[in-house]
Design a protein around this motif. Structure first.
Motif, PDB file in Angstrom:
ATOM      1  N   SER A 123       0.808  -1.215   0.000  1.00  0.00           N
ATOM      2  CA  SER A 123       0.000   0.000   0.000  1.00  0.00           C
ATOM      3  C   SER A 123       0.845   1.269   0.000  1.00  0.00           C
ATOM      4  N   GLU A 124       1.919   1.297   0.768  1.00  0.00           N
ATOM      5  CA  GLU A 124       2.737   2.500   0.869  1.00  0.00           C
ATOM      6  C   GLU A 124       3.410   2.821  -0.461  1.00  0.00           C
ATOM      7  N   ARG A 125       3.978   1.812  -1.115  1.00  0.00           N
ATOM      8  CA  ARG A 125       4.694   2.017  -2.373  1.00  0.00           C
ATOM      9  C   ARG A 125       3.774   1.979  -3.586  1.00  0.00           C
ATOM     10  N   ARG A 126       2.527   1.542  -3.389  1.00  0.00           N
ATOM     11  CA  ARG A 126       1.597   1.378  -4.506  1.00  0.00           C
ATOM     12  C   ARG A 126       2.221   0.474  -5.567  1.00  0.00           C
ATOM     13  N   ALA A 127       2.821  -0.625  -5.120  1.00  0.00           N
ATOM     14  CA  ALA A 127       3.548  -1.515  -6.023  1.00  0.00           C
ATOM     15  C   ALA A 127       3.084  -2.954  -5.848  1.00  0.00           C
ATOM     16  N   PHE A 128       3.145  -3.719  -6.943  1.00  0.00           N
ATOM     17  CA  PHE A 128       2.823  -5.140  -6.931  1.00  0.00           C
ATOM     18  C   PHE A 128       4.127  -5.930  -6.920  1.00  0.00           C
ATOM     19  N   ALA A 135     -10.538  -0.270  -4.010  1.00  0.00           N
ATOM     20  CA  ALA A 135     -10.344  -1.238  -2.926  1.00  0.00           C
ATOM     21  C   ALA A 135      -8.902  -1.242  -2.437  1.00  0.00           C
ATOM     22  N   LEU A 136      -7.954  -1.352  -3.366  1.00  0.00           N
ATOM     23  CA  LEU A 136      -6.551  -1.498  -2.978  1.00  0.00           C
ATOM     24  C   LEU A 136      -5.971  -0.232  -2.361  1.00  0.00           C
ATOM     25  N   LEU A 137      -6.542   0.919  -2.680  1.00  0.00           N
ATOM     26  CA  LEU A 137      -6.001   2.177  -2.157  1.00  0.00           C
ATOM     27  C   LEU A 137      -6.782   2.723  -0.972  1.00  0.00           C
ATOM     28  N   GLN A 138      -7.801   2.009  -0.502  1.00  0.00           N
ATOM     29  CA  GLN A 138      -8.570   2.546   0.621  1.00  0.00           C
ATOM     30  C   GLN A 138      -7.664   2.727   1.835  1.00  0.00           C
ATOM     31  N   PRO A 139      -7.834   3.821   2.570  1.00  0.00           N
ATOM     32  CA  PRO A 139      -6.883   4.196   3.624  1.00  0.00           C
ATOM     33  C   PRO A 139      -6.736   3.180   4.750  1.00  0.00           C
ATOM     34  N   ALA A 140      -7.827   2.588   5.205  1.00  0.00           N
ATOM     35  CA  ALA A 140      -7.746   1.691   6.364  1.00  0.00           C
ATOM     36  C   ALA A 140      -8.673   0.495   6.157  1.00  0.00           C
ATOM     37  N   PRO A 141      -8.276  -0.456   5.311  1.00  0.00           N
ATOM     38  CA  PRO A 141      -9.139  -1.617   5.075  1.00  0.00           C
ATOM     39  C   PRO A 141      -9.229  -2.507   6.311  1.00  0.00           C
ATOM     40  N   GLY A 188      -8.918  -8.793   6.496  1.00  0.00           N
ATOM     41  CA  GLY A 188      -9.682  -9.765   5.728  1.00  0.00           C
ATOM     42  C   GLY A 188     -10.556  -9.172   4.650  1.00  0.00           C
ATOM     43  N   ALA A 189     -10.567  -7.835   4.512  1.00  0.00           N
ATOM     44  CA  ALA A 189     -11.329  -7.215   3.424  1.00  0.00           C
ATOM     45  C   ALA A 189     -10.854  -7.791   2.097  1.00  0.00           C
ATOM     46  N   THR A 190     -11.789  -8.130   1.218  1.00  0.00           N
ATOM     47  CA  THR A 190     -11.438  -8.852  -0.006  1.00  0.00           C
ATOM     48  C   THR A 190     -12.064  -8.201  -1.227  1.00  0.00           C
ATOM     49  N   TRP A 191     -11.269  -8.124  -2.300  1.00  0.00           N
ATOM     50  CA  TRP A 191     -11.778  -7.683  -3.598  1.00  0.00           C
ATOM     51  C   TRP A 191     -11.488  -8.773  -4.616  1.00  0.00           C
ATOM     52  N   THR A 192     -12.476  -9.087  -5.447  1.00  0.00           N
ATOM     53  CA  THR A 192     -12.287 -10.063  -6.519  1.00  0.00           C
ATOM     54  C   THR A 192     -12.806  -9.475  -7.820  1.00  0.00           C
ATOM     55  N   GLY A 193     -12.223  -9.903  -8.917  1.00  0.00           N
ATOM     56  CA  GLY A 193     -12.684  -9.422 -10.212  1.00  0.00           C
ATOM     57  C   GLY A 193     -12.001 -10.154 -11.347  1.00  0.00           C
ATOM     58  N   PHE A 241      -7.800 -10.433  -4.009  1.00  0.00           N
ATOM     59  CA  PHE A 241      -6.894  -9.726  -3.107  1.00  0.00           C
ATOM     60  C   PHE A 241      -7.557  -9.581  -1.742  1.00  0.00           C
ATOM     61  N   THR A 242      -6.776  -9.827  -0.688  1.00  0.00           N
ATOM     62  CA  THR A 242      -7.274  -9.731   0.686  1.00  0.00           C
ATOM     63  C   THR A 242      -6.307  -8.908   1.526  1.00  0.00           C
ATOM     64  N   ALA A 243      -6.840  -7.962   2.303  1.00  0.00           N
ATOM     65  CA  ALA A 243      -6.009  -7.094   3.141  1.00  0.00           C
ATOM     66  C   ALA A 243      -5.484  -7.853   4.348  1.00  0.00           C
ATOM     67  N   ASP A 244      -4.226  -7.542   4.735  1.00  0.00           N
ATOM     68  CA  ASP A 244      -3.684  -8.149   5.945  1.00  0.00           C
ATOM     69  C   ASP A 244      -4.210  -7.415   7.171  1.00  0.00           C
ATOM     70  N   ASP A 245      -3.754  -7.836   8.351  1.00  0.00           N
ATOM     71  CA  ASP A 245      -4.357  -7.325   9.578  1.00  0.00           C
ATOM     72  C   ASP A 245      -4.086  -5.851   9.833  1.00  0.00           C
ATOM     73  N   ASP A 246      -2.977  -5.295   9.309  1.00  0.00           N
ATOM     74  CA  ASP A 246      -2.709  -3.874   9.554  1.00  0.00           C
ATOM     75  C   ASP A 246      -2.953  -3.003   8.323  1.00  0.00           C
ATOM     76  N   GLY A 247      -3.417  -3.601   7.235  1.00  0.00           N
ATOM     77  CA  GLY A 247      -3.761  -2.832   6.044  1.00  0.00           C
ATOM     78  C   GLY A 247      -2.582  -2.360   5.227  1.00  0.00           C
ATOM     79  N   SER A 248      -1.353  -2.755   5.595  1.00  0.00           N
ATOM     80  CA  SER A 248      -0.175  -2.273   4.870  1.00  0.00           C
ATOM     81  C   SER A 248       0.046  -3.018   3.563  1.00  0.00           C
ATOM     82  N   THR A 249      -0.472  -4.224   3.467  1.00  0.00           N
ATOM     83  CA  THR A 249      -0.333  -5.009   2.244  1.00  0.00           C
ATOM     84  C   THR A 249      -1.631  -5.751   1.952  1.00  0.00           C
ATOM     85  N   TRP A 250      -1.778  -6.098   0.685  1.00  0.00           N
ATOM     86  CA  TRP A 250      -2.870  -6.959   0.239  1.00  0.00           C
ATOM     87  C   TRP A 250      -2.238  -8.199  -0.383  1.00  0.00           C
TER      88      TRP A 250
END
Length: 373
Positions: free
Chosen positions: A134-139, A181-187, A190-195, A212-221
């Protein structure tokens, strides 16, 4: 010359009716769902039901218990597992292979369940574990996982890709939904996006399923991307269609969707400004000249605070590949959003010149902090 098989030896039953491979997503510690069966899309459906349907009969509960136990083992050790258990008058074989992400976590598992006397069909190499930072906006991907999918890759293969690079290679049906979904500030944990998505850059693959599923602190998906047999093309949302139209009717403009908070490029709507060394591709230096970075963040602060909906910065020097700078004038407009959605802006860049001003930034610089810092 091949010898004849021993008539007394048990023969493997290689028939067209052999059980297919399943793909299981394990992106959250409390979840394991079916996303593909024999290459056909299964939208995070019940894995216990799929296993019991595959086995059938009284032994189905016993087999599911072994599958669940084996999934826990594979998740813990990130290693393949092959076990055979007695079931009724026969034996059932359970084979699992992990799809490992860049941090070593198991993002998914290829699973086969069938008669132990049947040959296990060749496992498709059609899934890739991905992490979105999330911080780097990188995959980010694992090099070994990437090599399993593609041959003849260089030894120094890149494993980190910017958002614009990814969105130019993969056409997501609901791009706006994915970005939101991926850029939301505080997911939530377990928040999940599929497509679904399309691509023309992978031989033999036309459709992809993304989870994609958010981790517990929202720093990565944590993500799992896999090829599917699907003719379904979702109707794009109005915003997605509008973005596509902008790119079609204004080919002379360089239009890009940007994240206001981090001032990161997210998705090009037209061809990008050519020959620019964008941040995150070669190194993590900011693309603009450092004097211009200060002006850009000052201009964006009003949109971040919500006091302005548009801004402009002229004479921005963008680092060119091979040296020198391309000079652009930029116009930005804040996009409407819901309260919990990320702040996004549409930026138009117009090339107005070039300069050979010296580059004062060392290659190990990591750039300007975000507006959150």
């Amino acid at each position: 010359m091949k010898s004849k098989p021993d008539a007394a030896a048990p023969q493997r039953n290689v028939d067209a009716g052999a059980q297919p491979w399943m793909l299981v997503e394990t992106l959250h510690q409390d979840r394991a769902t079916l996303v593909s069966l024999g290459g056909r899309l299964r939208e995070m459906s019940s894995l216990p039901r799929a296993v019991r349907s595959t086995v059938g009969g009284r032994s189905s509960a016993q087999v599911w218990a072994e599958v669940a136990r084996s999934i826990d083992v594979v998740r813990e050790h990130a290693a393949s597992r092959d076990v055979t258990i007695p079931t009724g008058s026969g034996r059932t074989r359970v084979v699992l292979h992990p799809v490992v992400g860049p941090s070593g976590a198991v993002h998914g598992i290829a699973l086969w369940v069938g008669d132990a006397e049947s040959a296990v069909p060749q496992r498709p190499e059609d899934a890739l574990a991905v992490t979105f930072e999330s911080e780097r906006r990188a995959f980010v991907v694992d090099a070994d996982c990437l090599r399993a999918l593609a041959t003849d890759l260089p030894s120094d293969i890149r494993t980190s890709f910017t958002s614009p690079e990814v969105f130019r290679k993969i056409d997501v049906d609901d791009a706006v939904g994915a970005i939101g979904a991926l850029l939301q500030p505080a997911p939530d944990d377990g928040a999940t996006w599929t497509g679904l998505a399309s691509t023309t850059h992978l031989p033999g693959v036309s459709r992809l399923d993304l989870v994609f599923t958010a981790d517990d602190d929202g720093s990565t998906w944590r993500g799992l991307v896999h090829a599917v047999e699907s003719e379904t093309v979702a109707q794009p949302r109005l915003e997605t269609a509008a973005f596509a139209a902008l790119g079609q009717v204004s080919p002379q403009m360089a239009l890009v969707l940007m994240d206001v908070t981090h001032n990161r490029l997210i998705r090009w709507l037209t061809d990008p400004v050519p020959q620019i060394q964008w941040k995150g591709i070669v190194d993590d230096r900011d693309t603009p000249h450092p004097d211009d970075v200060t002006r850009i963040f000052a201009a964006a602060s009003g949109m971040y605070a919500g006091t302005e909906t548009s801004t402009s910065v002229d004479g921005i020097r963008l680092r060119r590949i091979g040296g020198g700078w391309t000079v652009v004038d930029a116009r930005a407009a804040l996009l409407p959003r819901e309260k919990s959605s990320p702040r996004l802006m549409l930026v138009q860049m117009t090339v107005v010149g070039h300069t050979d001003d010296p580059d004062p930034v060392p290659v190990d610089d990591t750039g300007h902090p975000s507006l959150l810092d």
